[in-house]
Write an enzyme that holds these catalytic residues in place. Structure first.
Site, PDB file in Angstrom:
ATOM      1  CG  LEU A  12      -1.991  -1.122   1.209  1.00 18.23           C
ATOM      2  CD1 LEU A  12      -2.845  -1.053   2.468  1.00 18.23           C
ATOM      3  CD2 LEU A  12      -2.882  -1.038  -0.027  1.00 18.23           C
TER       4      LEU A  12
ATOM      5  CG  ASP B  67       3.282   2.949  -5.355  1.00 14.20           C
ATOM      6  OD1 ASP B  67       2.370   2.741  -6.181  1.00 14.20           O
ATOM      7  OD2 ASP B  67       3.882   2.046  -4.733  1.00 14.20           O
TER       8      ASP B  67
END
Ligand SMILES: *[C@@H]1O[C@H](CO)[C@@H](O)[C@H](O)[C@H]1NC(C)=O
Ligand SMILES: *[C@@H]1O[C@H](CO)[C@@H](O)[C@H](O)[C@H]1NC(C)=O
Ligand SMILES: *[C@@H]1O[C@H](CO)[C@@H](O)[C@H](O)[C@H]1NC(C)=O
Length: 614
Positions: free
Chosen positions: A389, A439
């Site tokens: 994540l 990201d």
């Protein structure tokens, strides 16, 4: 390198006005450089403190005139300055002055200087602690060429009072205007007597003096004009975050005004409030995995998880270990064993350190001077580890935000579109973390972002095309991740290598990912959630076709299976450890959640995090 401080000017006007002002009787006869500056400290002391740090210079010389010599001798004794390094140019009046460049030359000659030189006017007032001389020298070493310091003028200053420079993108000085009339140049960057000269070019000092006999022509402004405009010598510029005042012929009003301005500003700035920056976890909603395949992706910031970094000014520069993530004490050997097995050895502290390291490097490379202040950085994060994540890059992103705030850098200093690359470099180059840009893009841009990393775009502008998609009214996404990701059973995949070797299947897959991303963008725009669900499933299947089931890992595949049993669309939001799903029919979501929890997974409803300035 040696340093020469020039204080040989004859400040007649200021001296005369001080003499006629009863309020300043105690300053009669005191040379400008020894007048109290901001906060009562002598102007020359500011310089002396900035320069004497860490033995940056092999020698420091001070050039004064015969009239004020005694004042400086007294100052030197009190300030630990070597008295034998004070050079007296023998002049006693303004009329018989020799000019600043001749004073400079005097030192070069009598001290036989064959070294790089930094030269400053020691009677200029500036704001304390607003720059670090070390950084100036680093930039000089980096450019291996002459360096001129400049600052951005205050609105009330006029360009005809200064040497004004025009600076190119690469920080080279394109043109030097000595005291130009209004309108001659747009630039408001004022160069002051604060230069670094390469030793190879010092012969030009004599040439210049030989062709300029009169004292008023022997100013540094005229010399720089000659060097840059006439001789075409390379001079780089470096902007400092402080102004410089009391240059040349000034009176008492100027003195009073600027010492007040700088004192006042320092008081305000002394109270830099602690600042906290959050960076959010992200889920990859569509497109290729996060690894620099020049593909296309759509990612979403989620408000469920974040990393938070706080910076505050402090006496020392301190990076604070996190009690959970950077443990230094353990309950027992068994405890240490358990924690290390589960969490590994890589806490967040190294991320803070590496970010600071690269940040300083970035500023040095670009001639961005940083205020001389120490700070303390602390971080906290609730982003689950090892489930893809983007927890590490969140810490780097938040740290970068804190440093930019603390040192007052703007997008002009580090453009937003280049920040993701900076963050990636911290991780890849300093810490050898394998990662791609996406990201970092989503963490810098936030919200829901469509990214196009096509090679052509990259080659043309050095970064991808990033655009926001409306983040309100999204359908219900859910996220599930492994309670113990160290057991995910993943093995390393060879997709990266195959991509580099131009493997046909991998290239084909990347094309399909890009296609899906474009279709998904349309689905988002039309709120067509069944189409989006279908695309997510396709996205996973393409992924599965090039990554073997072994490299995806049994635990990850099991999560996909559970989702499908309940009719949910599903894919990986990152590189494994978690799955993200979309239930078009939400009636079974309760059962879905229970099923995940029964198998030791954590289940949550995704809360999108909107971009603040989308
Ligand atoms: C920063 O911290 C160091 C080490 O404690 C100290 O020597 C230095 O003076 C500090 N710098 C400033 C500007 O406070
Ligand atoms: C920060 O930079 C801006 C613009 O460059 C400037 O106006 C402002 O005064 C600076 N603030 C501090 C605290 O230096
Ligand atoms: C990249 O974005 C710019 C500006 O939004 C746009 O003009 C350009 O066409 C885009 N490039 C591609 C290849 O899509």
């Amino acid at each position: 390198m040696i340093c020469i401080i020039l204080v040989a000017g004859h400040d007649e006007l200021l001296e005369k006005e001080i003499k006629s002002c009863p309020e300043y009787v105690y300053l009669r006869g005191v040379p400008k450089a020894l007048l109290p500056g901001a906060g009562g400290k002598k102007i020359l002391d500011f310089w002396w403190e900035a320069i004497r740090m860490r033995q940056l210079f092999s020698e420091i010389y001070l050039v004064t005139n015969a009239d004020k010599y005694k004042h400086y001798e007294r100052w030197a004794t009190a300030s630990d300055f070597p008295v034998e390094n004070i050079i007296n140019d023998g002049t006693t009046t303004f009329e018989n002055r020799i000019g600043a460049v001749a004073d400079f030359d005097l030192v070069l000659r009598i001290k036989n200087v064959n070294d790089d030189v930094m030269v400053v006017a020691g009677d200029m007032l500036f704001q304390d602690q607003k720059f670090d001389v070390q950084q100036v020298l680093n930039y000089f070493q980096l450019k291996k060429s002459n360096l001129a310091i400049y600052y951005e003028m205050e609105p009330e200053e006029v360009i005809s009072s200064r040497g004004i420079v025009e600076v190119t993108d690469g920080n080279k000085i394109a043109h030097f205007y000595e005291k130009p009339l209004e309108g001659i140049t747009e630039s408001r960057l004022a160069s002051v007597v604060f230069y670094c000269f390469h030793k190879d070019g010092l012969t030009s000092v004599k040439e210049f003096l030989d062709s300029n006999i009169k004292a008023e022509e022997r100013s540094f402004g005229k010399y720089m004009d000659y060097l840059i405009n006439t001789k075409g010598v390379n001079v780089y510029g470096m902007k400092l975050p402080t102004g410089f005042q009391l240059i040349g012929h000034v009176g008492l009003d100027d003195y009073k005004r600027w010492s007040d301005v700088f004192s006042h500003r320092k008081q305000i700035e002394d109270k830099i409030e602690p600042y906290t920056k959050r960076a959010y976890a992200r889920v990859g909603l569509m497109g290729n995995p996060s690894d620099g395949f020049h593909g296309k992706t759509i990612s979403l910031s989620i408000a469920n998880f974040w990393a938070e970094v706080t910076i505050h000014e402090s006496e020392k520069l301190v990076l604070t270990p996190h009690p959970l993530n950077d443990p230094t004490e353990f309950g027992s050997m068994a405890d240490l064993h358990g924690i290390s097995r589960k969490e590994g050895y890589l806490g967040g502290l190294r991320l803070l350190q590496a970010t600071c390291m690269r940040f300083y490097q970035y500023c040095c490379d670009r001639g961005i001077a940083l205020a001389k202040r120490n700070f303390t950085l602390k971080y906290d994060t609730n982003i689950p580890r090892q489930v893809g994540l983007a927890g590490s890059s969140a810490i780097v992103t938040a740290t970068l935000g804190c440093l930019m705030h603390f040192f007052n850098l703007t997008y002009a200093d580090m453009p937003k579109e280049k920040m993701p690359q900076f963050i990636l470099d911290v991780e890849k180059q300093e810490l050898i973390i394998h990662a791609g840009l996406q990201d970092r893009v989503i963490q810098v841009y936030e919200g829901l972002v469509y990214m196009d990393f096509s090679l052509e775009i990259f080659e043309a502008q050095g970064f991808g095309n990033y655009s926001h998609i409306e983040v309100n009214h999204l359908p219900h996404f859910w996220l599930a991740y492994l309670g113990d990701p160290s057991d995910s059973g993943k093995i390393h995949s060879d997709v990266n290598l195959r991509w580099k070797n131009k493997d046909k299947d991998v290239i084909e897959a990347m094309k399909k990912f890009a296609l899906l991303t474009d279709q998904a963008k349309v689905a988002f725009q039309n709120h067509d959630w069944s189409l989006l669900a279908d695309l997510m499933n396709q996205n996973f299947e393409i992924r599965r076709s090039i990554y073997s089931d072994l490299s995806l890992g049994a635990a990850n595949l099991r999560m996909i299976e559970i989702a499908r049993q309940f009719g949910s669309a599903v894919k990986f939001p990152g590189s494994g450890g978690a799955v993200i799903g979309l239930c078009v029919d939400t009636s079974k979501i309760g059962e879905l959640k229970a099923a995940f929890q029964a198998e030791g997974c954590v289940f949550c409803d995704i809360i999108p995090h909107g971009a603040l300035d989308a």
